[in-house]
Design a protein around this motif. Structure first.
Motif, PDB file in Angstrom:
ATOM      1  N   UNK A  72       0.824  -1.202   0.000  1.00  0.00           N
ATOM      2  CA  UNK A  72       0.000   0.000   0.000  1.00  0.00           C
ATOM      3  C   UNK A  72       0.862   1.257   0.000  1.00  0.00           C
ATOM      4  N   UNK A  73       0.228   2.366  -0.396  1.00  0.00           N
ATOM      5  CA  UNK A  73       0.938   3.631  -0.527  1.00  0.00           C
ATOM      6  C   UNK A  73       0.103   4.756   0.082  1.00  0.00           C
ATOM      7  N   UNK A  74       0.743   5.880   0.434  1.00  0.00           N
ATOM      8  CA  UNK A  74       0.015   6.985   1.078  1.00  0.00           C
ATOM      9  C   UNK A  74      -1.232   7.390   0.308  1.00  0.00           C
ATOM     10  N   UNK A  75      -2.300   7.640   1.073  1.00  0.00           N
ATOM     11  CA  UNK A  75      -3.569   8.031   0.475  1.00  0.00           C
ATOM     12  C   UNK A  75      -4.575   6.915   0.393  1.00  0.00           C
ATOM     13  N   UNK A  76      -4.134   5.671   0.635  1.00  0.00           N
ATOM     14  CA  UNK A  76      -5.056   4.536   0.561  1.00  0.00           C
ATOM     15  C   UNK A  76      -5.473   4.088   1.958  1.00  0.00           C
ATOM     16  N   UNK A  77      -6.617   3.444   2.042  1.00  0.00           N
ATOM     17  CA  UNK A  77      -7.097   2.935   3.320  1.00  0.00           C
ATOM     18  C   UNK A  77      -6.168   1.855   3.863  1.00  0.00           C
ATOM     19  N   UNK A  78      -5.646   1.031   2.968  1.00  0.00           N
ATOM     20  CA  UNK A  78      -4.730  -0.028   3.397  1.00  0.00           C
ATOM     21  C   UNK A  78      -3.471   0.555   4.032  1.00  0.00           C
ATOM     22  N   UNK A  79      -2.993   1.647   3.479  1.00  0.00           N
ATOM     23  CA  UNK A  79      -1.800   2.296   4.026  1.00  0.00           C
ATOM     24  C   UNK A  79      -2.092   2.843   5.422  1.00  0.00           C
ATOM     25  N   UNK A  80      -3.239   3.461   5.584  1.00  0.00           N
ATOM     26  CA  UNK A  80      -3.629   3.976   6.906  1.00  0.00           C
ATOM     27  C   UNK A  80      -3.711   2.843   7.912  1.00  0.00           C
ATOM     28  N   UNK A  81      -4.324   1.747   7.504  1.00  0.00           N
ATOM     29  CA  UNK A  81      -4.455   0.598   8.407  1.00  0.00           C
ATOM     30  C   UNK A  81      -3.094   0.032   8.809  1.00  0.00           C
ATOM     31  N   UNK A  82      -2.119   0.138   7.926  1.00  0.00           N
ATOM     32  CA  UNK A  82      -0.801  -0.443   8.174  1.00  0.00           C
ATOM     33  C   UNK A  82       0.135   0.477   8.938  1.00  0.00           C
ATOM     34  N   UNK A  83      -0.243   1.764   9.061  1.00  0.00           N
ATOM     35  CA  UNK A  83       0.695   2.734   9.647  1.00  0.00           C
ATOM     36  C   UNK A  83       0.105   3.565  10.778  1.00  0.00           C
ATOM     37  N   UNK A  84      -1.209   3.552  10.977  1.00  0.00           N
ATOM     38  CA  UNK A  84      -1.823   4.400  12.010  1.00  0.00           C
ATOM     39  C   UNK A  84      -1.262   4.057  13.382  1.00  0.00           C
ATOM     40  N   UNK A  85      -0.924   5.091  14.143  1.00  0.00           N
ATOM     41  CA  UNK A  85      -0.272   4.918  15.427  1.00  0.00           C
ATOM     42  C   UNK A  85      -1.154   5.407  16.573  1.00  0.00           C
ATOM     43  N   UNK A  86      -0.819   4.931  17.787  1.00  0.00           N
ATOM     44  CA  UNK A  86      -1.534   5.416  18.978  1.00  0.00           C
ATOM     45  C   UNK A  86      -1.280   6.901  19.186  1.00  0.00           C
ATOM     46  N   UNK A  87      -0.044   7.357  18.991  1.00  0.00           N
ATOM     47  CA  UNK A  87       0.271   8.773  19.076  1.00  0.00           C
ATOM     48  C   UNK A  87       0.921   9.237  17.789  1.00  0.00           C
ATOM     49  N   UNK A  88       0.567  10.439  17.362  1.00  0.00           N
ATOM     50  CA  UNK A  88       1.155  11.008  16.154  1.00  0.00           C
ATOM     51  C   UNK A  88       2.223  12.029  16.506  1.00  0.00           C
ATOM     52  N   UNK A  89       2.642  12.066  17.769  1.00  0.00           N
ATOM     53  CA  UNK A  89       3.705  12.973  18.183  1.00  0.00           C
ATOM     54  C   UNK A  89       5.051  12.446  17.686  1.00  0.00           C
ATOM     55  N   UNK A  90       5.729  13.228  16.845  1.00  0.00           N
ATOM     56  CA  UNK A  90       7.050  12.877  16.305  1.00  0.00           C
ATOM     57  C   UNK A  90       7.070  11.447  15.754  1.00  0.00           C
ATOM     58  N   UNK A  91       6.184  11.146  14.800  1.00  0.00           N
ATOM     59  CA  UNK A  91       6.079   9.764  14.304  1.00  0.00           C
ATOM     60  C   UNK A  91       7.049   9.491  13.162  1.00  0.00           C
ATOM     61  N   UNK A  92       7.277   8.218  12.839  1.00  0.00           N
ATOM     62  CA  UNK A  92       8.000   7.884  11.609  1.00  0.00           C
ATOM     63  C   UNK A  92       7.138   8.216  10.406  1.00  0.00           C
ATOM     64  N   UNK A  93       7.767   8.432   9.270  1.00  0.00           N
ATOM     65  CA  UNK A  93       7.010   8.651   8.029  1.00  0.00           C
ATOM     66  C   UNK A  93       7.417   7.595   7.005  1.00  0.00           C
ATOM     67  N   UNK A  94       6.473   7.258   6.144  1.00  0.00           N
ATOM     68  CA  UNK A  94       6.680   6.147   5.215  1.00  0.00           C
ATOM     69  C   UNK A  94       6.298   6.534   3.785  1.00  0.00           C
ATOM     70  N   UNK A  95       7.015   5.959   2.850  1.00  0.00           N
ATOM     71  CA  UNK A  95       6.673   6.080   1.434  1.00  0.00           C
ATOM     72  C   UNK A  95       5.796   4.928   0.966  1.00  0.00           C
ATOM     73  N   UNK A  96       5.837   3.828   1.721  1.00  0.00           N
ATOM     74  CA  UNK A  96       5.066   2.650   1.345  1.00  0.00           C
ATOM     75  C   UNK A  96       4.952   1.738   2.555  1.00  0.00           C
ATOM     76  N   UNK A  97       4.026   0.796   2.456  1.00  0.00           N
ATOM     77  CA  UNK A  97       3.845  -0.180   3.528  1.00  0.00           C
ATOM     78  C   UNK A  97       3.623  -1.552   2.925  1.00  0.00           C
ATOM     79  N   UNK A  98       4.071  -2.550   3.653  1.00  0.00           N
ATOM     80  CA  UNK A  98       3.799  -3.930   3.278  1.00  0.00           C
ATOM     81  C   UNK A  98       3.263  -4.652   4.497  1.00  0.00           C
ATOM     82  N   UNK A  99       2.197  -5.405   4.283  1.00  0.00           N
ATOM     83  CA  UNK A  99       1.631  -6.274   5.312  1.00  0.00           C
ATOM     84  C   UNK A  99       1.831  -7.701   4.830  1.00  0.00           C
TER      85      UNK A  99
END
Length: 495
Positions: free
Chosen positions: A44-71
């Protein structure tokens, strides 16, 4: 002239970094989409629901950033993802519950998210008294199966974190007096190493690495699955819990009561106290959850000093092991586990309890609430956990350095993303309060549980100086390129 050249160089460097990030994102997308994966693996890639599901965090304070995700859905695909990333110089982070909040995670920019949520199987062997969990299993997933099988296991105090992730730091909680730390129940791990190998790690197989995984595990590999020894149920799995509010005029007496347990906390009793803001009465308050793992009659005896203060009682009830975490404090776990909040967190360990420190902290928090009303969702927790069973395990057995900790202090600043940025003011107050607590905590220096580290602490404050030479040698042997380097990274040489 010098000023103009400096501005030009600064802009050129910023543009270079930006273009490099864009190029890496394009390269990563091409690499992922041109590679053959198993049918159920999700790219998945930014902007997709799958990407959100794979990267959403409990806190967004100083989070990592991603160009892509794999599950990845298979172990082979997980290995392939690691090899693809390492061979192409792509930074990555593997996550289960994504509940970690150290600011060092924010050092990962435009990398690859490896989401372990599809490794969500668990298997209980009743005859052996063991449970095997995948790297994506969360605590809430094991409650009912373990309890129904007639067992329990030491837990943390929230249902949402990934079980394996919590384990790798040590796994502290209310059961430390009767069962020990979660790493004390750990029997073996199946791990993908930095070199892309899959190995089984235990006391008999790679014992040095097994030592390191128990207390510093995020530095050494990705855990595909972990096997634990289950515990016999204490009191048929039932605990007595009292949820109370301390009247303002009794604050000092309550803190003195907490201090009285310094060195004398029963192995069955845990006490979690919170400074919070009460919106109904428009004032700060102290709330508390006292838990007794054992018979109700014995628990009521242990609660007597608390009840003598005549607190406002929310509930005094018996809960089964599989319901206690999600039921106490009026079911506060559901709200506390919501993803996407802004939480700036400072923590420390204490082996001494100090009423004067707690009183001074309450006053400082009260002033903070008054000056920054948008941050009245902030809280401070003093979690006093028994440590008798944890201390029964020799210090040399695992990499974890703080078995003698009695209290874990969590200073949690929270505010809405649409409000003014309170990073600077909360950093100042967080460090001040952490220093106040450390001065009376009983350690020679600040001591911090790695799973709760803010990210500005020294290696010695997180891992303990006596553990670092061996940890650094193992880091050099197993991850010399530091690909597992975003979660309070270890050095490859110490000192």
């Amino acid at each position: 002239m010098w000023f103009s050249i400096s501005i030009f160089v600064f802009i050129w460097l910023r543009l270079t970094v930006a273009y490099a990030a864009i190029a890496r994102r394009a390269d990563l997308k091409a690499l992922l989409t041109s590679t053959r994966w198993s049918a159920k693996t999700i790219i998945s890639f930014p902007g997709s629901e799958s990407f959100t599901n794979a990267t959403e965090r409990w806190t967004v304070f100083d989070p990592p950033t991603y160009s892509a995700a794999i599950s990845p859905s298979t172990e082979a695909d997980l290995v392939k993802a690691v090899q693809l990333a390492t061979s192409n110089g792509i930074p990555f982070l593997a996550t289960g519950g994504r509940h970690g909040y150290t600011t060092t995670l924010g050092d990962l920019n435009e990398g690859l998210a490896i989401d372990l949520s599809l490794f969500n199987r668990l298997e209980i062997d009743k005859s052996a008294g063991t449970i095997k969990v995948g790297g994506g299993v969360r605590f809430r997933d094991i409650y009912d199966p373990v309890y129904t099988a007639g067992f329990e296991i030491q837990l943390g105090t929230a249902s949402c974190p990934g079980m394996v992730g919590v384990t790798l730091g040590a796994g502290v909680g209310p059961w430390g007096g009767v069962h020990g730390l979660l790493i004390d129940a750990l029997l073996s791990l199946r791990v993908v190493t930095a070199g892309g190998r899959v190995i089984n790690v235990s006391k008999k197989s790679y014992p040095d690495l097994f030592w390191a995984f128990r207390g510093a595990g995020a530095n050494f590999g990705i855990v595909v699955s972990a096997t634990y020894k289950l515990q016999e149920q204490v009191n048929e799995g039932e605990s007595l819990v009292a949820d109370v509010i301390i009247p303002a005029e009794k604050n000092a007496s309550y803190f003195e009561l907490l201090q009285s347990y310094d060195g004398s906390l029963p192995e069955n009793l845990s006490i979690s106290s919170f400074i919070t803001y009460n919106w109904t009465i428009d004032a700060p308050q102290i709330t508390a959850s006292w838990a007794y793992i054992g018979p109700e009659a014995d628990g009521r005896i242990e609660f007597a000093p608390l009840l003598a203060l005549e607190p406002i009682i929310g509930a005094i009830a018996v809960y089964p092991w599989n319901k206690v975490i999600t039921s106490v404090a009026g079911g506060a776990d559901a709200g506390l586990c919501l993803d996407g909040g802004t939480h700036n967190i400072y923590t420390l360990n204490a082996r001494n309890l100090s009423a004067p420190t707690y009183e001074a902290t309450f006053e400082k928090y009260s002033l903070f609430y008054k000056e920054y009303p948008e941050a009245r969702g902030s809280s401070l927790q003093i979690a006093i956990f028994p440590n008798q069973a944890a201390l029964s395990v020799p210090d040399s057995e695992t990499a974890y350095a703080w078995r003698d900790t009695l209290a874990h202090v969590d200073i949690v600043f929270s505010w809405g993303s649409a409000e003014r940025d309170l990073t600077e003011v909360t950093d100042v107050l967080g460090r001040e309060l952490r220093g106040d607590f450390a001065a009376t905590a009983g350690y020679p220096d600040l001591a911090v549980y790695v799973n709760s580290a803010h990210g500005d602490e020294t290696l010695e404050q997180i891992y303990g100086a006596r553990k670092l030479p061996r940890l650094a040698a193992l880091k050099k042997a197993w991850d010399p390129e530091n690909v597992f380097g975003f979660n309070n990274a270890l050095p490859t040489r110490y000192p």
